[in-house]
Design a protein around this motif. Structure first.
Motif, short mmCIF file in Angstrom:
data_model
loop_
_atom_site.label_atom_id
_atom_site.label_comp_id
_atom_site.label_asym_id
_atom_site.label_seq_id
_atom_site.Cartn_x
_atom_site.Cartn_y
_atom_site.Cartn_z
N PRO A 464 1.44 -1.36 -0.08
CA PRO A 464 -0.34 0.14 0.11
C PRO A 464 0.36 1.06 0.09
O PRO A 464 2.02 1.76 0.45
N THR A 465 0.69 2.16 -0.96
CA THR A 465 0.87 3.55 -0.66
C THR A 465 1.50 3.78 0.59
O THR A 465 2.56 4.68 0.88
N ILE A 466 0.45 3.76 1.45
CA ILE A 466 1.02 4.84 2.91
C ILE A 466 2.33 3.96 3.55
O ILE A 466 2.19 4.43 4.16
N HIS A 556 -3.09 11.47 4.72
CA HIS A 556 -3.45 10.35 4.62
C HIS A 556 -4.84 9.55 4.54
O HIS A 556 -5.53 10.98 4.65
N LYS A 557 -5.32 9.18 3.55
CA LYS A 557 -7.23 8.88 3.65
C LYS A 557 -7.36 8.22 4.22
O LYS A 557 -6.80 7.55 5.49
N ASP A 560 -6.76 4.92 4.17
CA ASP A 560 -5.58 4.40 4.61
C ASP A 560 -5.48 4.01 5.76
O ASP A 560 -4.36 2.57 6.12
N ASP A 563 -5.29 -0.12 6.15
CA ASP A 563 -3.98 -0.62 6.15
C ASP A 563 -2.18 0.21 7.29
O ASP A 563 -1.43 -0.91 7.64
#
Length: 1057
Positions: A464-466, A556-557, A560, A563
């Motif tokens: 994951p990007t986070i 962060h969303k 996210d 995650d």
């Protein structure tokens, strides 16, 4: 003052020297006269009065940047005075708060003493001792999750034969089922998500047929079109578990009711004046839906709501009014409480109470919460702390008195009308469908190195990007992660956590720290408190040289967050919530669901969560060493870490939505179930209504130009299709003959009816139910003795004439009069004014304590009988004798018995109205003060001053002149939109309640000499109760002719929301 440590010593010296000395020694230097900048005037006029202390650090930076030494010195000096000014203001507010709390504690003790004496009068000596002992030693019972779990079996699949209709209300914010815009503004947050998920979960429970979530319809171009849809389906249950069809109206729905300006999205503070419009709109929907559900699953009888559940103060206020109108149980969830917010804001010292009320409408909110406590059968909280420390601030709830009253109720002992709502802890439910529990999975150990690329040179997997955002801060991301997730608010105590981590070398060596502190672009653009926390965090990282050990990503969303929890769990990390006080602690439950042990504050909700999950440690948030020790213990002791992880997963079901709903329905089932007992539609009644309606039409034959023909060509103008009727078809002729036969039937008894208006013939049901429009006269015109003024009779006659000028609507229009006078005085007044009582379809007397129908419930001698259904409808929480005794003591304290403030008015009193003459107006308590004292004693009622402040009347909580109109709506299906309420510019203290709503209001100016509103309340809340811009409210000058009144009513009839 975070970020302003440089002035601490100077500030302490200022405080030590004393305020008086400073006032005398304060220099007033006018540098502008010398040709220099005048910092004194600048700071006094611009800074001190307009800027709060959160901006001090920025001001200090600007001061330091000033090159001119003299100017910089002047700015520093004035900045210190500004600090002193703000600190003095805080000290003054703190002192006033301490005084208020001390007074409140004294009042509480006095109230408990009075209550104990009153309640002990009908007990034996042994029971009296038990009551006193209970009062002294009463403690709020601790919540027990184990007992809750066992009681949940009470609501199970065997309840599926029930067909319950449940109503939830959440008014503010933007509510929809999909793509919720959480965080769009302060009104669209966790509550929106909570009520939507609760609606869906309840609709899936056995025995629940339909759930309606009421909110506001918004047609503003500022928001998405979906918020203007009247109905949105959340879930549907066309078939049950056995495959049986359960009905087309089953499931969960969002119902959007229009109220307030339809083209504007309003924040919650601006919705208050429109609450009654919502109540009337919601009532119309409920009546229609109850009839539809009755046809589907009720055997032809209406299916009334099982419970009405209000969320937050505005919805609680609405639920209380709906509960009173329908006589069904009410449940309340506060979410956030006004008194608690008021105390917190006052402690900050930035605003006065008046400023806070102006900004947040806090007094209107608190009054709504008090009313909600009056009516609610059940109050649902998230934690025990919310009960003790937040609801305990309210007049309407006392933990100790509630326990005593509950004990008496269990023993069947009379409580003399005293009542306290039941508080229960039911933690919010959560959706764990996306959480994969892998308790025994071996992949937990060592998976992270494989994912991000291990030492063996293997390529990393897609992550994951986070994760990448977090790990780029860390030198060794494989170490256990200590995760904190919160806003950068000073109350969240992040800086203490950072100090604990930075000063504990073993902890730094064993673990990393990740701080998820919301989203930011530029710290300088953030609010003062949040910016101050972030600046302090950066300084502490630098001070302890924590680079490579602490991660603090900027963005962060919401998607996210799971995650982030997973990343911490894969490193065998720990979740921490070090907040100074945590009302609930939803993030602790989310972390436990993802397999993270916790360290949490011992103040507030985490205590209950730890008792339920047993998956971590509690600490004192002020004890830096305790925080470090708890984190080190969980990170270093792997067996303890695994035990906490397993316990969290094992017990997490206690916070699932099915478990929440089972507990919810079990607790609601324990309430005293009530609903309207009358039958609004019966076969006999329908026949009677049909025939009576045709009888009424006799007097309208000439007015309507109704021409009937029974030859080969029949026509019925206005009733039958003219084309079909002229064709002479047999079915049309049959229709005409049937109509004629029904009209001719009454003529057989014409001798009996001779000289009597047909519409006034006594019948089982009042003619009111067949009216299309109702004009309600509420003119509180009284002289100094409380007797009706002569001009009131003339005004009534003029209104009669005005309505009859509109020949098209006059025959479908009825009249009602609503007054504080008892029925005997009302009839005497009408007789003296030469007005026939049968001119009115309904009389609302005794300030809404009785309803009469002239010509229906009437004895042979002409005496009127009150509506018995209304009497039982308003009897909820009514204790006549106990209330009467308490009011006498409050209004006539000891030592003032020789010149009492009030004397009993026996003539105006009835079974649901305690009436008094006001003898000493200067000694009379205002309504809000009297209601407060009654609430503190557990007495729920509706006190008011009336008849030009010469009388005081106390009626049941659910009774009022405004609620009586809603009763007529519910009982006889009168459309509120077709009610015209005519009032003066002022009136009795219930006047404000009569103006707002979905009905039309015509205010007649210059007809009132004086009202009673001066005795209503200390703080003026009229602008928060009565809308200033409603199209449904019009006014007309005093002395208007019937023609002018008629035109005003015509114009109002065209108005709509």
């Amino acid at each position: 003052m975070a970020g302003n440590e440089w002035i601490n010593g100077y500030l302490e010296a200022i405080l030590d020297s004393g305020a008086a000395a400073i006032e005398e020694q304060k220099p007033m230097v006018d540098l502008r006269e010398r040709g220099h900048f005048n910092p004194t005037k600048y700071f006094v006029e611009e800074v001190v009065t307009g800027v709060d202390e959160t901006d001090l650090h920025r001001t200090w930076i600007k001061v330091v940047a000033t090159r001119n030494a003299r100017e910089r010195s002047s700015r520093l000096e004035n900045m210190c005075w500004r600090i002193w000014h703000l600190t003095r203001k805080k000290k003054q507010l703190e002192w006033e708060e301490l005084q208020r709390l001390a007074k409140r504690r004294w009042e509480r003790e006095l109230v408990r003493k009075d209550a104990t004496e009153d309640l002990a009068e009908d007990l034996s000596e042994g029971e009296k001792g038990d009551t006193v002992s209970e009062l002294i030693h009463a403690e709020t019972p601790r919540v027990s999750f184990h007992s809750n779990a066992s009681s949940l079996e009470l609501w199970s699949d065997d309840k599926k034969e029930k067909k319950l209709y449940i109503i939830l209300i959440s008014l503010h914010g933007l509510v929809r089922g999909e793509n919720m815009e959480l965080g769009r503004d302060s009104d669209t947050g966790g509550q929106v998500k909570y009520v939507v998920e609760l609606s869906r979960a309840l609709a899936k429970m056995p025995g629940v047929y339909r759930v309606d979530l009421f909110t506001r319809q918004v047609l503003s171009p500022e928001v998405d079109w979906s918020y203007g849809e009247p109905t949105e389906m959340l879930t549907t249950a066309s078939e049950d578990a056995d495959g049986n069809d359960v009905g087309e109206s089953s499931g969960a729905y969002i119902i959007r009711i229009p109220f307030g300006p339809r083209d504007k999205y309003l924040h919650k503070e601006l919705l208050w004046p429109y609450i009654q419009e919502f109540v009337d709109g919601a009532l119309a929907h409920i009546l229609n839906m109850s009839k539809v559900l009755g046809e589907q699953v009720g055997g032809g009888q209406p299916v009334w709501p099982y419970v009405i559940h209000g969320h937050y103060a505005d919805a609680g206020d609405s639920a209380a009014l709906l509960s009173g109108a329908l006589n069904v149980p009410m449940v309340l969830t506060g979410h956030s409480l006004g008194r608690n917010k008021l105390e917190q804001l006052l402690k900050q010292g930035r605003q006065s109470k008046e400023d806070i009320n102006s900004m947040y409408k806090i007094m209107r909110r608190i009054e709504a919460e008090e009313l909600s406590l009056d009516v609610a059968e059940l109050v649902i909280t998230s934690t025990q702390q919310e009960i003790e420390e937040q609801w305990g601030l309210y007049d309407g709830f006392d933990v100790k008195l509630e326990k005593i009253l509950r004990a008496r109720a269990r023993r069947g002992v009379n409580c003399h009308g005293r009542y306290m709502p039941r508080m229960v802890v039911i933690p919010p439910g959560m959706d764990f469908s996306s959480v994969v529990v892998q308790e025994d999975a071996s992949e937990v150990d060592g998976e992270l190195p494989t994912v991000i690329g291990g030492t063996d040179g293997s390529s990393p997997k897609a992550i994951p990007t986070i994760w990448s955002e977090v790990m780029r801060f860390l030198t060794n991301p494989h170490k256990p992660m200590i995760l904190a997730l919160s806003r950068p608010d000073p109350k969240k105590n992040i800086t203490t956590l950072l100090k604990a981590f930075g000063e504990c070398r073993p902890l730094r060596e064993l673990a990393n720290l990740t701080l998820i502190m919301g989203n930011r672009d530029d710290i300088d653009e953030m609010t003062g408190g949040n910016a101050s926390v972030l600046i302090t965090v950066l300084k502490l990282i630098d001070k302890y040289d924590l680079y490579g050990l602490v991660a603090y990503p900027k963005h962060h969303k919401q998607t996210d967050v799971p995650d982030i929890y997973r990343l911490a769990a894969k490193t065998k990390g720990v979740f921490i919530n070090p907040a100074l006080v945590e009302p609930f602690g939803l993030t602790l439950i989310e972390a436990a669901a993802h397999g993270l042990p916790m360290v949490a504050t011992k103040n507030g909700g985490p205590v209950d969560i730890q008792r339920a999950l047993n998956n971590g440690l509690l600490v004192d948030p002020h004890d830096q060493q305790a925080i470090a020790d708890a984190l080190l213990k969980l990170v270093s002791e792997k067996n303890l870490w695994h035990d906490c992880r397993r316990n969290g997963w094992k017990n997490i079901h206690l916070y699932s939505w099915p478990e929440h709903c089972r507990t919810y329905l079990t607790k609601v089932a324990a309430c005293r179930m009530r609903h309207p007992q009358w039958k609004t539609d019966t076969p006999g009644d329908e026949v009677s209504a049909e025939v009576s309606s045709l009888n009424d039409s006799l007097k309208d034959v000439h007015d309507m130009s109704l021409r009937l023909s029974v030859d080969d060509k029949a026509s019925l103008t206005g009733s039958l299709d003219p084309v079909a009727s002229s064709s002479g078809e047999p079915d049309v002729q049959d229709q005409v003959k049937r109509v004629l036969s029904k009209i001719k039937k009454p003529e057989t008894n014409s001798k009996e009816n001779e000289g009597v208006k047909l519409e006034n013939v006594p019948s089982k049901y009042p003619i009111l139910r067949r009216r299309h429009r109702l004009v309600v006269l509420i003119l509180d015109c009284y002289d100094s003795n409380g007797l009706p003024e002569k001009k009131m009779a003339q005004i009534i006659q003029d209104i009669f004439k005005a309505v009859r000028l509109d020949t098209q609507n006059a025959k479908f229009t009825g009249f009602a009069i609503s007054t504080a006078m008892p029925v005997s005085e009302t009839m005497e007044f009408l007789k003296s004014a030469k007005i026939q009582v049968n001119e009115f379809d309904a009389l609302i007397c005794g300030s809404g304590s009785e309803v009469y129908y002239p010509g229906t419930y009437t004895a042979e001698d002409g005496k009127l009988f009150a509506d018995p259904d209304y009497a039982s409808h308003i009897a909820f929480h009514w204790g006549y004798e106990g209330l009467k005794k308490t009011i006498w003591k409050l209004m006539n304290p000891e030592g003032e018995q020789k010149s009492p403030c009030v004397e009993e008015d026996v003539k105006s009193s009835n079974a649901h109205c305690v009436a008094y003459f006001v003898k000493e107006l200067s000694k009379a308590k205002k309504v809000d003060d009297l209601r407060q004292k009654l609430r503190m004693r557990g007495l729920r009622c509706h006190p008011m001053y009336c008849r030009n402040s010469t009388r005081m009347q106390v009626v049941p909580l659910l009774a009022s002149r405004a609620q009586a109109l809603r009763y007529l709506f519910v009982r006889w299906r009168l459309n509120v939109a077709n009610m015209f309420v005519i009032v003066g510019e002022t009136g009795d203290t219930d006047y404000e309640e009569l103006i707002a709503g979905a009905h039309k209001t015509l205010i007649m100016k210059e007809v009132m000499t004086k009202g009673s509103e001066a005795l209503l309340r200390t703080t003026d809340l009229r602008n928060d109760i009565v809308p200033s811009d409603s199209p449904l409210i019009a006014s007309i000058k005093g002395g208007a002719t019937p023609e002018e009144v008629s035109e005003a009513l015509k114009a109002l009839s065209k108005a709509s929301l």
